[in-house]
Design a protein around this motif. Structure first.
Motif, PDB file in Angstrom:
ATOM      1  N   ARG A   1     -14.322 -38.424 -37.256  1.00  8.82           N
ATOM      2  CA  ARG A   1     -15.204 -39.020 -36.251  1.00  8.82           C
ATOM      3  C   ARG A   1     -16.315 -39.826 -36.917  1.00  8.82           C
ATOM      4  NH1 ARG A   1     -18.924 -35.682 -31.928  1.00  8.82           N
ATOM      5  NH2 ARG A   1     -19.238 -37.357 -30.424  1.00  8.82           N
TER       6      ARG A   1
ATOM      7  N   ARG B   1      -5.457 -35.165 -32.691  1.00  9.50           N
ATOM      8  CA  ARG B   1      -4.206 -35.696 -32.162  1.00  9.50           C
ATOM      9  C   ARG B   1      -3.456 -36.503 -33.218  1.00  9.50           C
ATOM     10  NH1 ARG B   1      -8.646 -37.415 -29.837  1.00  9.50           N
ATOM     11  NH2 ARG B   1      -9.395 -39.536 -30.206  1.00  9.50           N
TER      12      ARG B   1
ATOM     13  N   ASN C   1     -15.801 -44.822 -34.089  1.00  8.87           N
ATOM     14  CA  ASN C   1     -14.792 -44.012 -33.401  1.00  8.87           C
ATOM     15  C   ASN C   1     -15.412 -42.644 -33.164  1.00  8.87           C
ATOM     16  OD1 ASN C   1     -12.650 -42.717 -32.295  1.00  8.87           O
ATOM     17  ND2 ASN C   1     -11.218 -43.099 -33.965  1.00  8.87           N
TER      18      ASN C   1
ATOM     19  N   SER D   1     -12.510 -40.795 -43.906  1.00  9.76           N
ATOM     20  CA  SER D   1     -11.061 -40.605 -43.912  1.00  9.76           C
ATOM     21  C   SER D   1     -10.637 -39.711 -45.064  1.00  9.76           C
ATOM     22  CB  SER D   1     -10.352 -41.957 -44.034  1.00  9.76           C
ATOM     23  OG  SER D   1     -10.738 -42.596 -45.247  1.00  9.76           O
TER      24      SER D   1
ATOM     25  N   ARG E   1     -15.512 -51.807 -32.109  1.00 12.68           N
ATOM     26  CA  ARG E   1     -14.433 -51.632 -33.085  1.00 12.68           C
ATOM     27  C   ARG E   1     -14.777 -52.306 -34.407  1.00 12.68           C
ATOM     28  NH1 ARG E   1     -10.713 -53.364 -30.073  1.00 12.68           N
ATOM     29  NH2 ARG E   1     -10.148 -55.383 -30.974  1.00 12.68           N
TER      30      ARG E   1
ATOM     31  N   CYS F   1      -1.927 -39.719 -34.467  1.00 12.60           N
ATOM     32  CA  CYS F   1      -2.160 -41.143 -34.197  1.00 12.60           C
ATOM     33  C   CYS F   1      -1.239 -41.995 -35.066  1.00 12.60           C
ATOM     34  CB  CYS F   1      -3.628 -41.509 -34.399  1.00 12.60           C
ATOM     35  SG  CYS F   1      -4.253 -41.329 -36.078  1.00 12.60           S
TER      36      CYS F   1
ATOM     37  N   TYR G   1      -5.691 -37.752 -36.379  1.00 14.96           N
ATOM     38  CA  TYR G   1      -7.125 -37.919 -36.126  1.00 14.96           C
ATOM     39  C   TYR G   1      -7.691 -36.563 -35.767  1.00 14.96           C
ATOM     40  CZ  TYR G   1     -11.559 -39.096 -33.967  1.00 14.96           C
ATOM     41  OH  TYR G   1     -12.895 -39.147 -33.657  1.00 14.96           O
TER      42      TYR G   1
ATOM     43  N   THR H   1     -14.766 -40.532 -30.658  1.00 13.00           N
ATOM     44  CA  THR H   1     -13.995 -39.681 -29.765  1.00 13.00           C
ATOM     45  C   THR H   1     -13.833 -38.291 -30.365  1.00 13.00           C
ATOM     46  OG1 THR H   1     -11.916 -40.464 -30.727  1.00 13.00           O
ATOM     47  CG2 THR H   1     -12.736 -41.628 -28.795  1.00 13.00           C
TER      48      THR H   1
ATOM     49  N   LYS I   1      -0.298 -45.073 -32.968  1.00 12.28           N
ATOM     50  CA  LYS I   1      -1.441 -45.937 -32.668  1.00 12.28           C
ATOM     51  C   LYS I   1      -2.602 -45.483 -33.538  1.00 12.28           C
ATOM     52  CE  LYS I   1      -4.273 -47.729 -28.860  1.00 12.28           C
ATOM     53  NZ  LYS I   1      -4.571 -47.652 -27.405  1.00 12.28           N
ATOM     54  N   PHE I   2      -2.863 -46.210 -34.608  1.00 12.67           N
ATOM     55  CA  PHE I   2      -3.813 -45.775 -35.620  1.00 12.67           C
ATOM     56  C   PHE I   2      -5.224 -45.598 -35.050  1.00 12.67           C
ATOM     57  CE2 PHE I   2      -1.033 -48.550 -38.549  1.00 12.67           C
ATOM     58  CZ  PHE I   2      -0.109 -47.536 -38.699  1.00 12.67           C
ATOM     59  N   GLU I   3      -5.854 -44.481 -35.394  1.00  9.02           N
ATOM     60  CA  GLU I   3      -7.261 -44.252 -35.067  1.00  9.02           C
ATOM     61  C   GLU I   3      -8.097 -44.016 -36.314  1.00  9.02           C
ATOM     62  OE1 GLU I   3      -8.303 -41.825 -31.592  1.00  9.02           O
ATOM     63  OE2 GLU I   3      -6.154 -41.516 -31.303  1.00  9.02           O
TER      64      GLU I   3
ATOM     65  N   SER J   1     -16.829 -50.292 -36.813  1.00  9.88           N
ATOM     66  CA  SER J   1     -16.194 -49.069 -37.332  1.00  9.88           C
ATOM     67  C   SER J   1     -16.688 -47.823 -36.608  1.00  9.88           C
ATOM     68  CB  SER J   1     -16.430 -48.918 -38.839  1.00  9.88           C
ATOM     69  OG  SER J   1     -15.851 -49.980 -39.547  1.00  9.88           O
TER      70      SER J   1
END
Length: 304
Positions: A122, A152, A146, A165, A141, A154, A210, A148, A157-159, A144
């Motif tokens: 996050r 999950r 995120n 990271s 976006r 991803c 993620y 949420t 669909k990359f998160e 940078s």
């Protein structure tokens, strides 16, 4: 947990104070008997280098690496080469890990299946004084962000955002690390290196996850809340997208280029006729970047 499980890499270029704040936040929570921290100085100025070296001398534990050539992907790869960890976490120098960042990420890694190649955490924005501005989704976006919650898969669909990271070392080694053809360097706003890595490790069968439990606060400089910066960032995103597609030998880029070439004139007309809206404007800048890069023009600066 043995030392060969978890490494943390922080790369910095001329942001010594931010990098040291990040390192201090890590230092207060990391168990150095089981983990390591590597600071990569990506060709900072002599004054900034001196500040970094003095600052980490008080922390004692971080390993300091100095590069004479700037470039984010170069710096990340240099850190990767010195890591002992089975997992390698990357934290941006202008991000401050939460006090429980280490324990939360450690918990995620302990339970990570063998086919997980990367995990994104996050990223909560820390805005300048005055509170958060009204930003559209595309602008967020590009910053940078995120923030949420939850956990999950991803892979489809990359998160993951590389500012917070963690990659399995074997997955990064299998794809040759971060592509030096992409990533920030000097005044360029070129990006997409983390996305390209995810594409490549996904092709090898790794899953991408993620998990919002390990979190950083990401400082947002005031200049990134200006129209000038976000327009340049959108333009460079278009350039980055085409360069990444070339590196992936993705024939779908021709469809993307055609779509951008058709949309750009329409968006240009709409931007003149419709009330000013940043989503319109940023999509136009992105499409211009796609089209111009497809013609292999090379802009000299980020002030598009």
């Amino acid at each position: 947990m043995p030392l060969n499980v978890f490494s943390v890499v922080v790369c910095t270029h001329n942001r010594a104070e931010d990098a040291l704040e990040c390192l201090r936040a890590l230092h207060e929570q990391i168990d150095y008997a089981n983990s390591e921290v590597i600071l990569v100085d990506s060709a900072s100025s002599p004054a900034q280098q001196q500040l970094l070296q003095h600052g980490i001398s008080n922390l004692q534990k971080p390993l300091y690496l100095r590069l004479e050539q700037p470039g984010l992907s170069l710096a990340r790869n240099a850190g990767l080469a010195r890591c002992k960890g089975e997992w390698v976490a990357f934290v941006d120098d202008d991000a401050v890990p939460n006090p429980d960042w280490y324990e939360e990420l450690l918990s995620v890694l302990r339970n990570a299946p063998d086919d997980w190649g990367a995990i994104g955490g996050r990223i909560v924005p820390v805005f300048p004084a005055g509170g958060p501005p009204d930003l559209g989704p595309r602008w967020k976006r590009y910053l940078s962000i995120n923030d949420t919650v939850g956990s999950r898969d991803c892979t489809a669909k990359f998160e993951l955002i590389a500012a917070n990271s963690c990659f399995r070392r074997a997955a990064l080694d299998a794809v040759g690390g971060f592509p030096t053809e992409l990533g920030r360097s000097k005044k360029s706003l070129l990006s997409g290196e983390d996305v390209l890595v995810m594409w490549r490790i996904r092709r090898l069968g790794w899953k991408i996850w993620y998990d919002g439990s390990f979190c950083v606060g990401h400082k947002i400089p005031a200049d990134r809340l200006t129209k000038r910066w976000v327009r340049a960032r959108a333009y460079w995103e278009g350039i980055s997208t085409i360069r990444m597609a070339r590196l992936l030998s993705d024939r779908g880029r021709f469809r993307l280029i055609l779509k951008a070439a058709i949309a750009a004139p329409v968006l240009g007309i709409l931007s003149l006729l419709m009330p000013k809206g940043y989503e319109w404007d940023l999509r136009l800048r992105y499409d211009l970047g796609v089209v111009i890069e497809s013609l292999r023009f090379r802009p000299k600066s980020s002030s598009a």
